[in-house]
Design a protein around this motif. Structure first.
Motif, PDB file in Angstrom:
ATOM      1  N   UNK A  88       0.820  -1.214   0.000  1.00 10.15           N
ATOM      2  CA  UNK A  88       0.000   0.000   0.000  1.00 10.15           C
ATOM      3  C   UNK A  88       0.852   1.261   0.000  1.00 10.15           C
ATOM      4  N   UNK A  89       2.078   1.139   0.430  1.00  9.07           N
ATOM      5  CA  UNK A  89       2.992   2.273   0.487  1.00  9.07           C
ATOM      6  C   UNK A  89       4.019   2.023   1.564  1.00  9.07           C
ATOM      7  N   UNK A  90       4.686   3.075   1.962  1.00  4.43           N
ATOM      8  CA  UNK A  90       5.667   2.956   3.038  1.00  4.43           C
ATOM      9  C   UNK A  90       5.872   4.305   3.693  1.00  4.43           C
ATOM     10  N   UNK A  91       6.518   4.247   4.844  1.00  7.46           N
ATOM     11  CA  UNK A  91       6.901   5.458   5.553  1.00  7.46           C
ATOM     12  C   UNK A  91       8.404   5.393   5.795  1.00  7.46           C
ATOM     13  N   UNK A  92       9.073   6.460   5.427  1.00  4.77           N
ATOM     14  CA  UNK A  92      10.512   6.577   5.628  1.00  4.77           C
ATOM     15  C   UNK A  92      10.721   7.584   6.748  1.00  4.77           C
ATOM     16  N   UNK A 104       4.566   2.407  -5.871  1.00  4.32           N
ATOM     17  CA  UNK A 104       5.636   2.246  -6.859  1.00  4.32           C
ATOM     18  C   UNK A 104       6.981   2.685  -6.282  1.00  4.32           C
ATOM     19  N   UNK A 105       7.014   3.823  -5.590  1.00  4.53           N
ATOM     20  CA  UNK A 105       8.253   4.291  -4.955  1.00  4.53           C
ATOM     21  C   UNK A 105       8.724   3.286  -3.900  1.00  4.53           C
ATOM     22  N   UNK A 106       7.777   2.721  -3.176  1.00  2.00           N
ATOM     23  CA  UNK A 106       8.118   1.749  -2.143  1.00  2.00           C
ATOM     24  C   UNK A 106       8.807   0.535  -2.744  1.00  2.00           C
ATOM     25  N   UNK A 107       8.237  -0.007  -3.837  1.00  2.00           N
ATOM     26  CA  UNK A 107       8.871  -1.160  -4.492  1.00  2.00           C
ATOM     27  C   UNK A 107      10.283  -0.825  -4.948  1.00  2.00           C
ATOM     28  N   UNK A 108      10.446   0.331  -5.536  1.00  3.94           N
ATOM     29  CA  UNK A 108      11.757   0.739  -6.044  1.00  3.94           C
ATOM     30  C   UNK A 108      12.771   0.866  -4.907  1.00  3.94           C
ATOM     31  N   UNK A 109      12.384   1.558  -3.843  1.00  4.56           N
ATOM     32  CA  UNK A 109      13.303   1.768  -2.727  1.00  4.56           C
ATOM     33  C   UNK A 109      13.584   0.467  -1.981  1.00  4.56           C
TER      34      UNK A 109
END
Length: 171
Positions: A88-92, A104-109
């Motif tokens: 669903x996403x992530x928190x940095x 998409x950013x989460x998968x990449x990172x």
């Protein structure tokens, strides 16, 4: 009394509650609860490890903890039409603040972080001084023996403090 009732009773003693549990996971959940509620150093370590997962509203799929940063990947995972799984996403989290990332950013990172972890771990594994310690499979632990060996290794690698020197002279 059902296994869920027993699990909830054990969890309620620690302020936790499971609302529902699939029948095919009852035995595994019961084993996990036993490990979590142990009144010893292992139980405390397990509860300490679990605590960060309880901070988030969504289920935590993965955590990558650095010394100053933490990436928490949130689930569940949803499959796109092409079969790619997206959280669903992530928190940095950094010392400077928080950043919410898209699926998409989460998968990449997360892929980039996993690759960096693999590179570092394989570099250690393939060091010449590690060659004789490599084994083809995971070895079981003899907790009584292995824990004492680990404590002795830690003590031998740690400089004596003033209180440790006093204790040594007292004996």
């Amino acid at each position: 009394m059902s296994i869920l009732s027993l699990i909830n009773a054990a969890l309620q003693k620690h302020g936790w509650l499971i609302a529902s549990l699939p029948i095919d996971e009852e035995d595994r959940a019961a084993q996990l609860i036993k490990l979590l509620v142990e009144d010893n150093a292992d139980g405390r370590a397990r509860r300490h490890t679990l605590q960060p997962w309880l901070w988030y509203e969504r289920p935590v799929r993965e955590r990558f903890d650095g010394q100053g940063c933490c990436l928490t990947v949130e689930g569940p995972i949803y499959r796109s039409r092409d079969g790619t799984g997206y959280p669903l996403g992530s928190q940095l989290r950094t010392e400077f603040g928080w950043l919410d990332l898209t699926p998409e950013e989460t998968n990449e990172l997360a892929d980039e972080v996993r690759s960096a972890i693999d590179l570092t771990l394989l570099r250690w594994f393939t060091r010449p001084d590690m060659a004789e310690r490599q084994l083809p499979s995971r070895q079981s632990r003899d907790r009584y023996f292995d824990d004492n060996v680990a404590r002795n290794l830690i003590l031998s690698a740690t400089p004596l403090t003033a209180s440790m020197e006093q204790d040594a002279h007292a004996n």
